[in-house]
Motif scaffolding. Structure first.
Motif, PDB file in Angstrom:
ATOM      1  N   ASN A 147       8.224   0.626  -4.735  1.00  0.00           N
ATOM      2  CA  ASN A 147       7.634   1.197  -3.523  1.00  0.00           C
ATOM      3  C   ASN A 147       8.107   2.642  -3.326  1.00  0.00           C
ATOM      4  N   ASP A 148       7.686   3.250  -2.228  1.00  0.00           N
ATOM      5  CA  ASP A 148       7.972   4.663  -2.005  1.00  0.00           C
ATOM      6  C   ASP A 148       9.451   4.930  -1.767  1.00  0.00           C
ATOM      7  N   HIS A 172      -6.230   0.676  -8.007  1.00  0.00           N
ATOM      8  CA  HIS A 172      -5.278  -0.227  -7.363  1.00  0.00           C
ATOM      9  C   HIS A 172      -4.545  -1.133  -8.355  1.00  0.00           C
ATOM     10  N   TYR A 206      -4.305   7.648  -6.800  1.00  0.00           N
ATOM     11  CA  TYR A 206      -4.160   6.618  -5.775  1.00  0.00           C
ATOM     12  C   TYR A 206      -4.555   7.147  -4.402  1.00  0.00           C
ATOM     13  N   THR A 210      -4.914   5.378  -0.301  1.00  0.00           N
ATOM     14  CA  THR A 210      -4.677   4.185   0.513  1.00  0.00           C
ATOM     15  C   THR A 210      -5.955   3.360   0.601  1.00  0.00           C
ATOM     16  N   LYS A 222      -0.526   5.427  -9.402  1.00  0.00           N
ATOM     17  CA  LYS A 222       0.224   4.192  -9.187  1.00  0.00           C
ATOM     18  C   LYS A 222       0.623   3.611 -10.554  1.00  0.00           C
ATOM     19  N   HIS A 261       0.806  -1.220   0.000  1.00  0.00           N
ATOM     20  CA  HIS A 261       0.000   0.000   0.000  1.00  0.00           C
ATOM     21  C   HIS A 261       0.840   1.272   0.000  1.00  0.00           C
ATOM     22  N   ARG A 262       2.143   1.150  -0.218  1.00  0.00           N
ATOM     23  CA  ARG A 262       2.989   2.349  -0.266  1.00  0.00           C
ATOM     24  C   ARG A 262       3.752   2.393  -1.594  1.00  0.00           C
ATOM     25  N   THR A 310      -9.174   1.472   1.497  1.00  0.00           N
ATOM     26  CA  THR A 310     -10.153   1.484   2.583  1.00  0.00           C
ATOM     27  C   THR A 310     -11.302   0.560   2.213  1.00  0.00           C
TER      28      THR A 310
END
Length: 601
Positions: free
Chosen positions: A336-337, A242, A228, A230, A196, A187-188, A232
């Motif tokens: 990733n981030d 996603h 994007y 996060t 994304k 999720h990052r 939920t």
């Protein structure tokens, strides 16, 4: 007149048969009929044929046929069966390896990588934690703990183009009997323009033992079409946010196509070079990102190297050049981030459709560089055929097939490898060679452990250990037969039974021994009467023989009382089995009858 001229022009103009002339051909070569390289494209999509037939990729003519047997290269979308590779000639090539399912299927990939992670936890962190359902349903169910909200992405084990993928936070969304591959949702992600994305990196596997791995320096960057957020409970079903699959996002009205090949950094599908160039301008370490991806590719191939090598050698044991198969694999990479790459999946038939100018430019150049790197040329074909003819001539002259020693085979493998290195280093195009390298010894431990897993699965280690034990045992041990364990009867549990049997035997022996002599004399008299009644006349025995027979009877009568005395003094075990071990000649009829009744009791 016009009709006559049109007829002449039609007669003079040759029909196009799919052959493309190379610029290196001279006018004198057109006068003679040349050998043509034939590419079989019977099992690929029409869009793929257009990208293959754009140019002549070899040093001569390259003819594209929809079907046929006499081909030089077979390009197929289907998996290659071992039988197909086993029937191929040394100059033929095919664009897949048998056994690639161990890498291309999501469930096989997850299983192999998770086994390697258990052995090397620090070296195999480049893919999300994976569960294979329904086999690992119990462990996966334990991940849904109260008080902890975790998101999982669930994929069918054998699908593509994003079909059947969904996100969940509830174990009840999954049928315990369905076959899925479940992974922790990362999720990052690293975001570009708030979107994304993932990378489609093209990796060429050109050999199995040793592995030859090349990475193409350009590819595709596929963006999601929704900004994007996060995950939920409210946005889990928003697949365009996603998921980054092109087949899903291109149906979204927000999708922007790239219609200009000169502008690679526009739209929701861009080139890797344009995106990495932009990130490098922003100060990101792109060289380290490439190195991390190279490391990821090599380790992934190490997990399946023994499987691929076994399939290839079993089909082509005499192909010392290791060059009859090659495969372009599409690695889907998540960033990733922290700009670290993670492996999502591997595609053994990546899409080569050219529906946009961006796709056409990247994929056609990729195929061109691949065929050049694999040395698909008339010169290479003629050299292989000439060496093959020379071997056949020697076989005809000598009358037997030449058997090479292990040293000669290693010499041929080394010479072929040097020739390939020389050709490939001069024809890399936009490829970069990442394996084998001089400092690649650190990956040997991964291949060795993967080989152990393969031996355990196939049972090869059991046969190897048996041969090793036989070679290590001395001849003296081999000649001796194995000792058979004898069960002891005089155990404490058997003593009551022994005492009962012994008492019965003592009663029988006194009466039977007295009647034994009578029964023997009666039996001897019966035999004499029978012999007399027979019509056949036998010669009578001499007197000294008869006297000897009488002496034997007297000795037996004397031995019987002494035997009874010794029998009473002996231990229990001989008394039990004395009568059983006695020969039928020494045992009377009544004794046999009573002993038989005793055994029945």
């Amino acid at each position: 007149m016009q009709q006559k001229q049109s007829k002449k022009s039609k007669e003079e103009e040759p029909l196009f048969n799919g052959s493309f002339k190379d610029n290196s051909d001279n006018e004198t070569d057109d006068k003679r009929k040349k050998i043509k390289l034939i590419m079989n494209v019977s099992e690929i999509q029409n869009m793929m044929q257009s990208s293959l037939q754009g140019k002549s990729y070899s040093n001569g003519y390259c003819k594209y046929e929809p079907d046929g047997v006499n081909w030089d290269m077979f390009w197929t979308d289907a998996a290659v069966q071992p039988e197909t590779l086993g029937k191929m000639q040394p100059h033929q090539k095919i664009n897949h390896f048998p056994g690639m399912y161990s890498l291309a299927r999501k469930n096989h990939l997850g299983r192999n990588l998770m086994k390697m992670r258990k052995q090397f936890p620090n070296d195999f962190k480049f893919f999300p934690q994976t569960w294979l359902l329904p086999a690992e349903y119990g462990d996966f169910k334990n991940q849904f703990v109260k008080g902890k909200v975790r998101t999982f992405i669930v994929k069918p084990e054998a699908s593509c183009q994003g079909r059947g993928i969904f996100l969940t936070r509830n174990i009840n969304d999954i049928n315990p009997t369905d076959h899925y591959v479940a992974q922790r949702y990362m999720h990052r992600p690293f975001l570009i323009d708030g979107l994304k994305f993932d990378l489609r990196v093209y990796v060429l596997l050109a050999g199995t033992d040793p592995m030859r791995i090349y990475v193409y320096q350009d590819g595709l960057v596929r963006f999601a079409t929704e900004p994007y957020v996060t995950p939920t409970a409210n946005n889990l079903e928003d697949v365009c946010m996603h998921l980054t699959n092109y087949a899903i996002n291109k149906e979204n009205p927000n999708f922007v196509f790239n219609n200009d090949a000169t502008k690679m950094d526009v739209g929701h599908k861009r080139s890797i070079k344009s995106v990495f160039g932009k990130l490098q301008e922003e100060g990101h370490n792109i060289q380290q990102l490439w190195q991390d991806m190279y490391n990821l590719f090599i380790k992934t191939f190490c997990t399946v190297q023994p499987i691929l090598s076994h399939h290839y050698k079993s089909c082509q044991p005499d192909n010392y050049a290791n060059n009859m198969c090659f495969e372009i694999l599409g690695f889907d990479i998540f960033i990733n981030d922290k700009l670290k790459p993670f492996l999502l999946e591997v595609n053994h038939t990546p899409s080569f459709t050219t529906d946009t100018p961006l796709d056409s430019l990247i994929k056609k150049n990729l195929i061109r560089d691949t065929l050049k790197l694999m040395n698909l040329s008339l010169k290479a074909k003629e050299e292989i055929i000439a060496s093959r003819k020379e071997q056949l001539q020697q076989r005809v002259l000598t009358g037997k097939k030449q058997k090479l020693t292990q040293e000669q085979k290693q010499l041929l493998i080394q010479q072929s490898s040097e020739q390939r290195d020389k050709h490939e280093n001069n024809n890399l195009g936009d490829y970069v060679k990442i394996f084998p390298l001089e400092d690649a010894h650190e990956y040997n431990k991964f291949i060795e452990f993967a080989s152990q897993l393969q031996d355990n699965w196939t049972g090869a280690n059991i046969k190897r250990n048996q041969k090793k034990e036989q070679s290590e045992t001395p001849l003296t041990q081999i000649s001796k037969p194995p000792a058979i364990p004898v069960k002891k009867i005089n155990t404490p549990q058997m003593l009551p039974k022994i005492n009962k049997k012994q008492s019965k035997i003592d009663k029988l022996t006194e009466s039977d021994r007295n009647t034994e002599t009578k029964s023997k004399t009666q039996s001897s008299s019966r035999k004499n009467t029978k012999e007399q009644t027979r019509q056949v006349s036998y010669p009578q025995l001499p007197k000294h023989h008869q006297s000897m027979k009488n002496l034997q009877l007297q000795q037996q009568q004397q031995v019987i009382p002494t035997y009874q005395q010794q029998q009473k003094k002996s231990c229990l075990q001989p008394k039990l089995f004395e009568l059983d071990m006695a020969s039928p000649q020494k045992r009377s009829f009544s004794q046999n009858k009573k002993l038989h009744q005793f055994k029945l009791q």
